[in-house]
Design a protein around this motif. Structure first.
Motif, PDB file in Angstrom:
ATOM      1  N   GLY A 129      16.563  10.346   4.225  1.00  0.00           N
ATOM      2  CA  GLY A 129      15.348  10.663   5.391  1.00  0.00           C
ATOM      3  C   GLY A 129      15.534  11.409   6.226  1.00  0.00           C
ATOM      4  N   PHE A 130      14.571  11.379   7.566  1.00  0.00           N
ATOM      5  CA  PHE A 130      14.892  12.527   8.983  1.00  0.00           C
ATOM      6  C   PHE A 130      14.123  11.584   9.927  1.00  0.00           C
ATOM      7  N   THR A 131      15.035  12.037  10.298  1.00  0.00           N
ATOM      8  CA  THR A 131      14.370  11.967  12.315  1.00  0.00           C
ATOM      9  C   THR A 131      14.390  13.621  12.967  1.00  0.00           C
ATOM     10  N   ALA A 132      12.836  14.072  13.119  1.00  0.00           N
ATOM     11  CA  ALA A 132      13.044  15.655  13.844  1.00  0.00           C
ATOM     12  C   ALA A 132      13.035  15.029  15.456  1.00  0.00           C
ATOM     13  N   VAL A 133      14.078  15.235  15.750  1.00  0.00           N
ATOM     14  CA  VAL A 133      13.742  15.104  17.865  1.00  0.00           C
ATOM     15  C   VAL A 133      13.955  16.481  18.460  1.00  0.00           C
ATOM     16  N   GLU A 134      12.869  16.694  18.963  1.00  0.00           N
ATOM     17  CA  GLU A 134      12.457  17.959  19.812  1.00  0.00           C
ATOM     18  C   GLU A 134      12.729  19.237  18.601  1.00  0.00           C
ATOM     19  N   GLY A 135      12.901  19.265  18.078  1.00  0.00           N
ATOM     20  CA  GLY A 135      12.349  20.576  17.207  1.00  0.00           C
ATOM     21  C   GLY A 135      14.189  20.733  16.057  1.00  0.00           C
ATOM     22  N   GLY A 143      25.091   4.240   8.636  1.00  0.00           N
ATOM     23  CA  GLY A 143      25.917   4.315   9.678  1.00  0.00           C
ATOM     24  C   GLY A 143      25.940   5.214  10.612  1.00  0.00           C
ATOM     25  N   ASP A 144      25.180   5.948  10.416  1.00  0.00           N
ATOM     26  CA  ASP A 144      24.458   7.192  11.202  1.00  0.00           C
ATOM     27  C   ASP A 144      23.999   6.472  12.832  1.00  0.00           C
ATOM     28  N   VAL A 145      23.946   7.080  14.114  1.00  0.00           N
ATOM     29  CA  VAL A 145      23.101   6.486  15.109  1.00  0.00           C
ATOM     30  C   VAL A 145      22.653   8.035  15.397  1.00  0.00           C
ATOM     31  N   ILE A 146      21.280   7.505  15.445  1.00  0.00           N
ATOM     32  CA  ILE A 146      20.127   8.974  15.801  1.00  0.00           C
ATOM     33  C   ILE A 146      19.608   8.340  17.694  1.00  0.00           C
ATOM     34  N   LEU A 147      19.967   9.277  18.069  1.00  0.00           N
ATOM     35  CA  LEU A 147      19.237   8.829  19.781  1.00  0.00           C
ATOM     36  C   LEU A 147      17.451   9.729  19.742  1.00  0.00           C
ATOM     37  N   THR A 148      16.547   9.430  20.368  1.00  0.00           N
ATOM     38  CA  THR A 148      15.139  10.057  20.918  1.00  0.00           C
ATOM     39  C   THR A 148      15.567   9.620  22.000  1.00  0.00           C
ATOM     40  N   PRO A 149      15.418  10.483  22.706  1.00  0.00           N
ATOM     41  CA  PRO A 149      16.099  10.263  24.756  1.00  0.00           C
ATOM     42  C   PRO A 149      14.809  10.679  24.959  1.00  0.00           C
ATOM     43  N   SER A 150      14.510  10.155  26.140  1.00  0.00           N
ATOM     44  CA  SER A 150      12.761   9.788  27.055  1.00  0.00           C
ATOM     45  C   SER A 150      12.316  11.345  27.163  1.00  0.00           C
ATOM     46  N   TRP A 151      11.162  11.178  26.405  1.00  0.00           N
ATOM     47  CA  TRP A 151       9.903  12.131  26.256  1.00  0.00           C
ATOM     48  C   TRP A 151      10.848  13.027  25.297  1.00  0.00           C
ATOM     49  N   HIS A 152      11.447  13.017  24.450  1.00  0.00           N
ATOM     50  CA  HIS A 152      11.345  13.832  23.553  1.00  0.00           C
ATOM     51  C   HIS A 152      10.767  13.282  22.150  1.00  0.00           C
ATOM     52  N   TRP A 153      10.241  14.977  21.474  1.00  0.00           N
ATOM     53  CA  TRP A 153       8.844  14.747  20.772  1.00  0.00           C
ATOM     54  C   TRP A 153       9.569  14.007  19.450  1.00  0.00           C
ATOM     55  N   HIS A 154       9.809  12.739  19.076  1.00  0.00           N
ATOM     56  CA  HIS A 154       9.866  12.822  17.457  1.00  0.00           C
ATOM     57  C   HIS A 154       9.099  12.508  16.353  1.00  0.00           C
ATOM     58  N   ASP A 155       9.106  12.531  15.138  1.00  0.00           N
ATOM     59  CA  ASP A 155       8.619  11.999  13.989  1.00  0.00           C
ATOM     60  C   ASP A 155       9.727  11.440  12.749  1.00  0.00           C
ATOM     61  N   HIS A 156       9.162  10.836  12.369  1.00  0.00           N
ATOM     62  CA  HIS A 156      10.114  10.379  11.145  1.00  0.00           C
ATOM     63  C   HIS A 156      10.204  10.441   9.704  1.00  0.00           C
ATOM     64  N   GLY A 157      10.452  11.029   8.695  1.00  0.00           N
ATOM     65  CA  GLY A 157      10.070  11.681   7.358  1.00  0.00           C
ATOM     66  C   GLY A 157      11.001  10.854   6.557  1.00  0.00           C
ATOM     67  N   SER A 158      10.438  10.529   5.013  1.00  0.00           N
ATOM     68  CA  SER A 158      12.173  10.895   4.321  1.00  0.00           C
ATOM     69  C   SER A 158      11.475  11.632   3.082  1.00  0.00           C
ATOM     70  N   GLU A 159      12.323  12.474   2.291  1.00  0.00           N
ATOM     71  CA  GLU A 159      12.677  12.742   1.153  1.00  0.00           C
ATOM     72  C   GLU A 159      13.337  12.154   0.052  1.00  0.00           C
ATOM     73  N   GLY A 160      14.229  10.934   0.274  1.00  0.00           N
ATOM     74  CA  GLY A 160      14.842  10.962  -0.385  1.00  0.00           C
ATOM     75  C   GLY A 160      13.942  10.283  -0.975  1.00  0.00           C
ATOM     76  N   ASP A 161      14.667   9.059  -2.373  1.00  0.00           N
ATOM     77  CA  ASP A 161      13.828   8.962  -3.626  1.00  0.00           C
ATOM     78  C   ASP A 161      13.313   6.439  -3.671  1.00  0.00           C
ATOM     79  N   GLY A 162      13.552   6.170  -2.101  1.00  0.00           N
ATOM     80  CA  GLY A 162      13.761   4.791  -1.941  1.00  0.00           C
ATOM     81  C   GLY A 162      13.807   4.722  -0.345  1.00  0.00           C
ATOM     82  N   PRO A 163      13.728   3.501  -0.208  1.00  0.00           N
ATOM     83  CA  PRO A 163      12.923   3.384   1.459  1.00  0.00           C
ATOM     84  C   PRO A 163      14.397   3.158   2.244  1.00  0.00           C
ATOM     85  N   MET A 164      13.750   4.232   3.495  1.00  0.00           N
ATOM     86  CA  MET A 164      14.547   4.162   4.402  1.00  0.00           C
ATOM     87  C   MET A 164      14.820   3.352   5.495  1.00  0.00           C
TER      88      MET A 164
END
Ligand code: 1HN
Length: 333
Positions: A129-135, A143-164
């Motif tokens: 799965g992925f999160t795109a943060v401001e490009g 176990g990863d921690v992913i930030l989306t800071p204030s006013w940063h563009w973000h979208d999520h998607g998945s290239e995997g084959d199971g639920p994320m």
């Protein structure tokens, strides 16, 4: 009342006679007596509205997967089950922290937007799965921690084959007092992004666990506070993250802080003993992927019930804002 102090200039011209009338009449002038509520305004101890609550993953996962049948990520915009504190309602998981479990299925896109609120995510299960943060496109692993800071563009998607699935932590409750949170949708589903594996918005688990394990043979407990480059001490100015290791069979010291927490069990088994400021004691049993809420100024200790290995806990906390307001206190009992 006023009769006994006739020397107060102006009091004699008052048309108020009885006490009852006094209290009724002043309400119409948009004032209220402080003296009847002073104790409530300045209580003898912290009095969070939230209560201890827990969300075992084995209870939640089936309904989260059902939500995947009911609604697409595109339709939902964000397919999330909010973790609602039973004494407060949404968006409160604690008095100051919002948390939810988010699901993305293979090929889906949770469309790009940005908002004032800060978000951090702890990845619970799935891969690719992925999160795109401001490009910057950040691949997400457990176990990863992913930030989306204030006013940063973000979208999520998945290239995997199971639920994320991941745990979202946001500072949404803050905007009940500071009503300045707003959002903007990007004109397309995805904000243009490039794969990035070294971002200030991504904190993989492995180095965190390595740090927690440094004195594993001699120390039963370790705590790690996530730190960002931008805010130096914490991941944001409002909420941050921490990780803890509790050794097999060990119980940690009883500690209370003027901070609330949303705990998430990365791995292991045990329980936390939590006494809220009103004196109520709760014992939250937990195992891997469970989540629980801890109100501020609760006395807490964790016990790892495993025969071998350690338990690893992650938590979202509101320490940055409490500290920056000069309100941070900690006691060991
Ligand atoms: C949001 O933008 C996300 O981007 C998740 O994944 C949860 C809860 C409230 C408001 C915005 C996300 C959210 C949210």
């Amino acid at each position: 009342m006023a009769n006994s102090t006739p020397s107060i200039p102006g009091a004699e011209s008052s048309t108020l006679s009885t006490e009852d009338q006094f209290y009724t009449d002043i309400a119409s002038k948009n004032v209220a007596p402080l003296w009847t509520v002073l104790n409530k305004m300045v209580p003898p101890k912290p009095n969070p509205s939230s209560v201890v609550a827990s969300w075992p993953y084995e209870d939640l996962r089936p309904v989260l997967m059902q939500s995947g049948i009911m609604v697409s990520a595109e339709e939902a915009e964000r397919r999330v089950l909010m973790l609602v504190n039973p004494s407060m309602g949404a968006p409160y998981t604690t008095d100051t922290i919002y948390a939810g479990l988010q699901l993305i299925l293979p090929g889906e896109t949770a469309p790009a937007h940005r908002h004032v609120a800060f978000a951090l995510r702890f990845i619970v299960e799935g891969s690719r799965g992925f999160t795109a943060v401001e490009g910057q496109k950040l691949m997400m692993e457990r176990g990863d921690v992913i930030l989306t800071p204030s006013w940063h563009w973000h979208d999520h998607g998945s290239e995997g084959d199971g639920p994320m699935v991941w745990l979202d932590g946001l500072d949404l409750p803050v905007y009940r007092f500071l009503p300045i949170n707003f959002a903007e949708n990007y004109e397309e589903a995805r904000y243009p992004s490039k794969l990035s594996d070294n971002s200030s918005c991504k904190f993989p688990w492995a180095p965190v666990q390595a740090t927690l394990d440094e004195n594993k043979e001699t120390e039963i407990y370790a705590r790690y506070d996530y730190k960002s480059d931008e805010h130096r001490k914490h991941l944001s100015k409002t909420i941050s993250g921490q990780a803890e290791r509790v050794g097999a069979g060990a119980t940690t010291k009883k500690v209370r802080e003027t901070v609330s927490f949303v705990y998430h069990v990365y791995d292991g088994e045990g329980f936390s003993t939590i006494v809220t400021p009103d004196g109520k004691e709760d014992k939250v049993q937990w195992k891997g992927k469970d989540t629980f809420a801890v109100p501020a100024w609760s006395t807490m200790s964790h016990t790892c019930t495993q025969k071998s290995g350690s338990a690893y806990l992650f938590a979202v906390n509101d320490k940055p804002m409490i500290e920056s307001l000069g309100l941070y206190k900690r006691e060991e009992l």
